[in-house]
Design an enzyme around this catalytic site. Structure first.
Site, PDB file in Angstrom:
ATOM      1  N   SER A  17      10.927   4.670   5.606  1.00  0.00           N
ATOM      2  CA  SER A  17      10.666   3.233   5.621  1.00  0.00           C
ATOM      3  C   SER A  17      11.635   2.489   6.539  1.00  0.00           C
ATOM      4  O   SER A  17      12.846   2.711   6.505  1.00  0.00           O
ATOM      5  CB  SER A  17      10.786   2.654   4.209  1.00  0.00           C
ATOM      6  N   LYS A  68       1.438  -0.576  -4.987  1.00  0.00           N
ATOM      7  CA  LYS A  68       0.989  -1.955  -4.775  1.00  0.00           C
ATOM      8  C   LYS A  68       0.043  -2.455  -5.862  1.00  0.00           C
ATOM      9  O   LYS A  68      -0.037  -3.657  -6.104  1.00  0.00           O
ATOM     10  CB  LYS A  68       0.319  -2.082  -3.397  1.00  0.00           C
ATOM     11  N   ARG A 153     -16.103   7.215   5.884  1.00  0.00           N
ATOM     12  CA  ARG A 153     -16.471   8.629   5.813  1.00  0.00           C
ATOM     13  C   ARG A 153     -17.364   8.966   4.616  1.00  0.00           C
ATOM     14  O   ARG A 153     -17.862  10.081   4.523  1.00  0.00           O
ATOM     15  CB  ARG A 153     -15.206   9.494   5.758  1.00  0.00           C
TER      16      ARG A 153
END
Length: 275
Positions: A17, A68, A153
């Site tokens: 990160s 998240k 996809r």
């Protein structure tokens, strides 16, 4: 002696990160010598215990995958922006101890595009259908006046993107990934796929491309971004997004504005170059 203000980025994997580099650069510019910003390897199972263990020295958290969504039940309130995509990448701890969640990816995307002169487009294409793609749709709800075609996809992913479009007020059309070369003719293409996924499209970039927003920053440039730039198309990269969303995080966590965009970007570029 303990530091007065702490912040950190949480996620798994987290070792690569760039958030500590960006936030520390901002602290240096602001002269915030009593602020620290670290990174912690935290998965979904470890998150509740970590949050409960924080003391009053903590000002905020940045969250990356896979946290998240799972952070949301642990918060006292969530912004409208974060609620719109059910994803929080920023937590600010208020002085009265409340945990407030927000999403700076969406305004960060909009700011990164506007920095390159993209304020409005008549249509757009999104490559991929993961968590970043839903944030891309939320950004497109602001800047795209027409339809957005998502190249996916599987039918399941297509249904998810169509659902996000309905929720966000975006006219989403679904195309199979096998047709992804058609995406490159859109005035704005947002690539939200993992490293290598768009490499096969590099040879299909048209002669006069519009704007490509590729959310990756490592490796950079991607094959698609390099081919795009070679044909004089405008390219917005993952570092642009990372810096713009971090600017908003710094402002929320420190209460200082404006955050030093140029210094943060320079620090990020230097850190990537050193890898």
């Amino acid at each position: 002696m303990t530091h007065a203000h702490r912040a950190a980025v949480l996620g798994s994997p987290i070792a690569h990160s760039l958030s500590p580099v960006l936030h520390r650069a901002a602290y240096a510019e602001f002269g915030l010598t009593d602020w620290t910003y670290d990174r912690f390897e935290i998965d979904e199972h470890a998150l509740p215990g970590f949050i409960e263990g924080l003391d009053s020295s903590w000002a905020g958290l940045s969250l990356t995958m896979p946290l998240k969504r799972v952070i949301i039940p642990l918060l006292d309130s969530v912004s409208e922006t974060a609620s719109s995509v059910e994803a929080v990448n920023t937590v600010v701890f208020t002085r009265d101890g409340r945990r407030v969640g927000d999403n700076t990816d969406i305004p960060g995307m909009i700011a990164a595009l506007r920095e390159r002169g993209v304020d409005k487009v008549e249509s757009a294409a999104v490559l991929g259908a993961g968590a970043t793609a839903s944030s891309a749709l939320a950004a497109l709800a602001v800047i795209c006046t027409g339809a957005v075609t998502a190249y996916v996809r599987s039918q399941e992913r297509g249904d998810e993107m169509r659902g996000w479009g309905e929720r966000l007020g975006v006219d989403v059309r679904i195309s199979d990934w096998a047709e992804a070369k058609q995406a490159l003719h859109a005035p704005l293409v947002i690539a939200t796929t993992p490293a290598g996924a768009t490499d096969a499209l590099a040879g299909a970039v048209p002669d006069a491309p519009g704007t490509l927003f590729d959310v990756l920053y490592e490796p950079w440039p991607t094959a698609l971004a390099a081919a795009w730039a070679a044909r004089n198309g405008a390219v917005v990269g993952g570092l642009d997004l990372l810096v713009h969303q971090a600017v908003l995080q710094v402002e929320q966590m420190t209460g200082r504005s404006p955050a030093p965009l140029a210094a943060m970007r320079k620090a990020g570029e230097e850190a990537l170059a050193a890898r």
